[in-house]
Design an enzyme around this catalytic site. Structure first.
Site, PDB file in Angstrom:
ATOM      1  N   HIS A  51       0.923  -1.202   0.003  1.00 37.87           N
ATOM      2  CA  HIS A  51      -0.006  -0.052  -0.064  1.00 37.87           C
ATOM      3  C   HIS A  51       0.988   1.218  -0.042  1.00 37.87           C
ATOM      4  O   HIS A  51       1.869   1.568   0.839  1.00 37.87           O
ATOM      5  CB  HIS A  51      -0.765   0.106   1.132  1.00 37.87           C
ATOM      6  CG  HIS A  51      -1.830   1.186   1.611  1.00 37.87           C
ATOM      7  ND1 HIS A  51      -1.785   2.110   2.722  1.00 37.87           N
ATOM      8  CD2 HIS A  51      -2.563   1.815   0.421  1.00 37.87           C
ATOM      9  CE1 HIS A  51      -2.635   2.919   2.501  1.00 37.87           C
ATOM     10  NE2 HIS A  51      -3.088   2.800   1.093  1.00 37.87           N
ATOM     11  N   ASP A 103      -4.727   4.016  -4.662  1.00 32.11           N
ATOM     12  CA  ASP A 103      -4.998   4.308  -3.037  1.00 32.11           C
ATOM     13  C   ASP A 103      -5.966   5.361  -3.115  1.00 32.11           C
ATOM     14  O   ASP A 103      -6.119   6.182  -3.771  1.00 32.11           O
ATOM     15  CB  ASP A 103      -3.686   4.961  -2.694  1.00 32.11           C
ATOM     16  CG  ASP A 103      -3.382   4.987  -1.298  1.00 32.11           C
ATOM     17  OD1 ASP A 103      -4.525   5.401  -0.601  1.00 32.11           O
ATOM     18  OD2 ASP A 103      -2.114   5.365  -0.752  1.00 32.11           O
ATOM     19  N   TYR A 134      10.349  12.669 -13.353  1.00 33.44           N
ATOM     20  CA  TYR A 134      11.482  12.022 -13.436  1.00 33.44           C
ATOM     21  C   TYR A 134      11.905  11.733 -12.043  1.00 33.44           C
ATOM     22  O   TYR A 134      12.225  10.531 -11.731  1.00 33.44           O
ATOM     23  CB  TYR A 134      12.575  12.682 -14.340  1.00 33.44           C
ATOM     24  CG  TYR A 134      12.430  12.746 -15.835  1.00 33.44           C
ATOM     25  CD1 TYR A 134      11.586  11.718 -16.481  1.00 33.44           C
ATOM     26  CD2 TYR A 134      12.797  13.594 -16.459  1.00 33.44           C
ATOM     27  CE1 TYR A 134      11.311  11.714 -17.974  1.00 33.44           C
ATOM     28  CE2 TYR A 134      12.715  13.572 -17.878  1.00 33.44           C
ATOM     29  CZ  TYR A 134      11.825  12.916 -18.461  1.00 33.44           C
ATOM     30  OH  TYR A 134      11.843  12.743 -19.917  1.00 33.44           O
TER      31      TYR A 134
END
Length: 158
Positions: A22, A69, A117
């Site tokens: 999670h 989530d 990035y």
């Protein structure tokens, strides 16, 4: 062949998705993304590939087994177009449609290219797609599947 499992999900990808916990994040990227060098800095440390299909199709396969989530505001991120943060390129529009079709209650939040990035380097893994269009790069945060207290599955002790 496994039943009810998207055939794009190869053994390496399934292992990574199952191993994530999670809050761990994964990157789905296009063919222009520095996938190998970024992947070397991730938790998994190696690049995963689902070649020859667009990023939206990889997203569909991943979302067929990965919950997002629900405890964060933005469990799905997209790379912003440089100099045009409000622009939504075709690859991102296709990915948004797949996200909506999956039943997840989220939309892609923008993330500036260089920040994308840097965040990708901290991800659990990177999955390279065969996406040829630009800006087909996304980050997903894994959620949980809650089991009800009174739910008993076959094989569980009673």
């Amino acid at each position: 062949m496994l039943k009810n499992l998207d055939p794009l999900l190869n053994a390496d990808v399934l292992y990574a998705l199952q191993s994530m916990g999670h809050g761990d994040e994964l990157v789905i990227c296009d063919a222009h993304f520095p996938a190998d060098s970024i992947a070397r800095e991730t938790v998994l440390g190696k690049l995963l590939r689902i070649d020859a299909v667009p990023a939206s199709r990889v997203l569909k396969a991943v979302l067929s087994v990965l919950p997002l989530d629900t405890f964060v505001d933005a469990p799905a991120l997209r790379m912003e177009v440089v100099g045009e943060p409000q622009t939504i390129p075709a690859a991102q529009r296709d990915a948004q449609r797949e996200l909506e079709a999956s039943g997840e209650k989220a939309s892609f939040a923008p993330l500036e290219r260089m920040a994308f990035y840097e965040r990708a380097k901290r991800a659990y893994c990177v999955i390279a797609s065969g996406e040829q269009r630009g800006y087909g790069c996304f980050i997903l945060k894994k959620g949980v599947l809650m089991k009800a207290d009174n739910e008993v599955r076959s094989g569980d002790p009673q």
